[in-house]
Design an enzyme around this catalytic site. Structure first.
Site, PDB file in Angstrom:
ATOM      1  CD  GLU A   1     -21.703  -4.351  28.560  1.00 21.61           C
ATOM      2  OE1 GLU A   1     -20.864  -4.264  27.643  1.00 21.61           O
ATOM      3  OE2 GLU A   1     -21.391  -4.679  29.729  1.00 21.61           O
TER       4      GLU A   1
ATOM      5  CG  ASN B   1     -22.769  -8.024  31.741  1.00 18.12           C
ATOM      6  OD1 ASN B   1     -23.817  -8.221  31.126  1.00 18.12           O
ATOM      7  ND2 ASN B   1     -21.959  -7.011  31.472  1.00 18.12           N
TER       8      ASN B   1
ATOM      9  CG  ASP C   1     -22.805  -1.507  20.947  1.00 16.75           C
ATOM     10  OD1 ASP C   1     -22.543  -2.694  20.671  1.00 16.75           O
ATOM     11  OD2 ASP C   1     -22.036  -0.799  21.619  1.00 16.75           O
TER      12      ASP C   1
ATOM     13  CG  HIS D   1     -21.027  -5.155  22.887  1.00 17.11           C
ATOM     14  ND1 HIS D   1     -21.398  -3.831  22.969  1.00 17.11           N
ATOM     15  CD2 HIS D   1     -20.674  -5.529  24.138  1.00 17.11           C
ATOM     16  CE1 HIS D   1     -21.269  -3.411  24.224  1.00 17.11           C
ATOM     17  NE2 HIS D   1     -20.842  -4.426  24.954  1.00 17.11           N
TER      18      HIS D   1
ATOM     19  CD  GLU E   1     -16.454  -8.360  29.181  1.00 19.55           C
ATOM     20  OE1 GLU E   1     -15.220  -8.310  29.119  1.00 19.55           O
ATOM     21  OE2 GLU E   1     -17.192  -7.472  28.722  1.00 19.55           O
TER      22      GLU E   1
END
Ligand code: 9MR
Length: 403
Positions: free
Chosen positions: A322, A257, A324, A293, A216
């Site tokens: 990641e 990432n 979701d 996300h 990030e």
């Protein structure tokens, strides 16, 4: 309305006859279960996991059971049940991907009903530690390294024959204060980064498929995050971290990432430009992690596919790291159906881009999702609910790998 009332009356009349049967959505089996093992008419007892079987509707005309008959903790609409019995990692491999995986975290590993599913390496072929390899966990004081939490996850992956993702070396968050509040010269901070990345990556040498070396780095507007790394070293710090990681484990794939790069925008452009710069300078960079996300109904599969293609055209691989897909609670059948569509779209995007190597969910069950504590009133983001019952999203994933 008349028809519904009539069937409710009919159901109520039947109650004395079916008292030994579990209600719709009720538990009907599992290790330690001593209650009813048959289900009321119109529903079927479906094994969710060794500890839990549930009466799922087998006919659309059956009215939902009242909340009081639902399992404890099912505060939102129950998952209407996935129908696929296929295992997700098996499907991903058959589809030509390296893995379907999940994040996990050390405190969860004492939950035996949870680990019974986590340890199934046909379901999960890859593990990411949600917290225990981060800087605050691994070098809480300068030069003092603690690997016990990370080692537990690495050992779980090894025992189960799963790939391991290292997460992460350099991130603005979850830094010990000696780093985030330290006052360093450029030479000192370079050495701090080199020592941290080198020691961390060396410790897991040979065990890690890929490392999120830089996590990030950008703000959503495409500017660099002004953390201690950027403030002291400017745009050079990713190179310092990547080179240290490469020297420590030449076989590990090295990633940057990031989130909010899954559709075109300032942040995706900034990261793409960084990838171009690093590749042009022969800095070791092998992959880009798309965190994914998402929010139910607010995501475009084709946009993600375009981004995956755009980045991998630069000579890097990509992974969904990641995943979701959260919703405003309470969940409803309509939200769960849209969530199934959205999960399917993510898998389809990865399937359509050869260099998208695998998909990781950021924990597989709502019981351990990070979402509710971060986004008030939101949750239900994972493919299994808090009782480890597969949601329609599971079918969306399975169908994506099977298409
Ligand atoms: O899942 C992690 C959660 O347990 C932590 O409290 C949180 C703190 O920063 O980090 C979560 O994981 C994050 C990951 O490391 C990086 N991308 C975003 C993830 C969700 O916040």
């Amino acid at each position: 309305m008349l028809k519904l009332s009539a069937s409710l009356v009919a159901l109520a009349a039947l109650v004395p006859l079916v008292a030994s049967q579990a209600a719709e959505w009720g538990q009907c089996g599992g290790i330690g279960w001593t209650g009813a093992t048959t289900c009321v008419s119109g529903t079927t007892c479906v094994v969710s996991n060794p500890y839990y079987s549930q009466c799922l509707p087998g006919a659309a005309s059956v009215s939902p059971a009242p909340p009081s008959s639902r399992p404890a903790g099912t505060s939102t609409a129950p998952a209407s049940g996935a129908t696929s019995t296929a295992k997700l990692h098996t499907l991903a491999k058959a589809a030509g991907k390296l893995y379907f995986g999940t994040a996990t975290d050390n405190p969860e590993l004492t939950d035996t009903a949870y680990t019974a599913i986590l340890d199934d390496n046909t379901m999960f072929g890859q593990i990411s530690p949600a917290n225990s390899m981060k800087w605050d966990a691994t070098e809480p004081e300068q030069g003092v390294f603690t690997f016990s939490g990370g080692d537990q996850i690495a050992s779980l992956a090894k025992t189960n024959g799963m790939l391991l993702r290292g997460h992460n070396c350099v991130w603005y968050n979850q830094l010990p204060s000696w780093v985030s509040s330290g006052s360093f010269t450029a030479a000192q901070l370079t050495s701090v980064i080199q020592n941290h990345c080198s020691t961390l990556v060396s410790h897991y040498k040979g065990q890690v498929y890929a490392w999120d070396v830089v996590n990030e780095p950008f703000n959503d507007d495409g500017t660099w995050r002004t953390d201690v790394f950027f403030n002291v070293l400017g745009e050079t710090y990713p190179q310092i971290a990547l080179e240290a990681a490469r020297a420590a484990d030449p076989a590990a794939k090295l990633y940057i990432n990031e989130y909010n790069i899954e559709s075109a925008g300032a942040k995706a452009t900034a990261l793409l430009n960084l990838v171009k710069t690093l590749k042009a300078a022969s800095v070791p960079l092998d992959g880009i992690g798309f965190q994914c996300h998402f929010i139910v109904g607010e995501f475009s599969g084709p946009a993600l596919q375009t981004q995956l293609s755009t980045f991998t055209a630069q000579g890097v691989e990509a992974a969904i790291t990641e995943l979701d897909i959260r919703m405003t609670l309470p969940s409803t059948p309509a939200l769960l159906a849209q969530q199934k569509t959205d999960y399917n779209s993510v898998i389809t995007a990865c399937m359509n881009v050869e260099s998208c190597v695998g998909v990781t969910v950021w924990d597989w069950t709502d019981k351990y999702s990070w979402v509710p504590s971060t986004f008030s009133g939101q949750g239900a983001a994972c493919p299994w609910d808090q009782n480890f019952v597969k949601k329609p999203a599971y079918d969306g994933i399975a169908a994506g790998f099977s298409a």
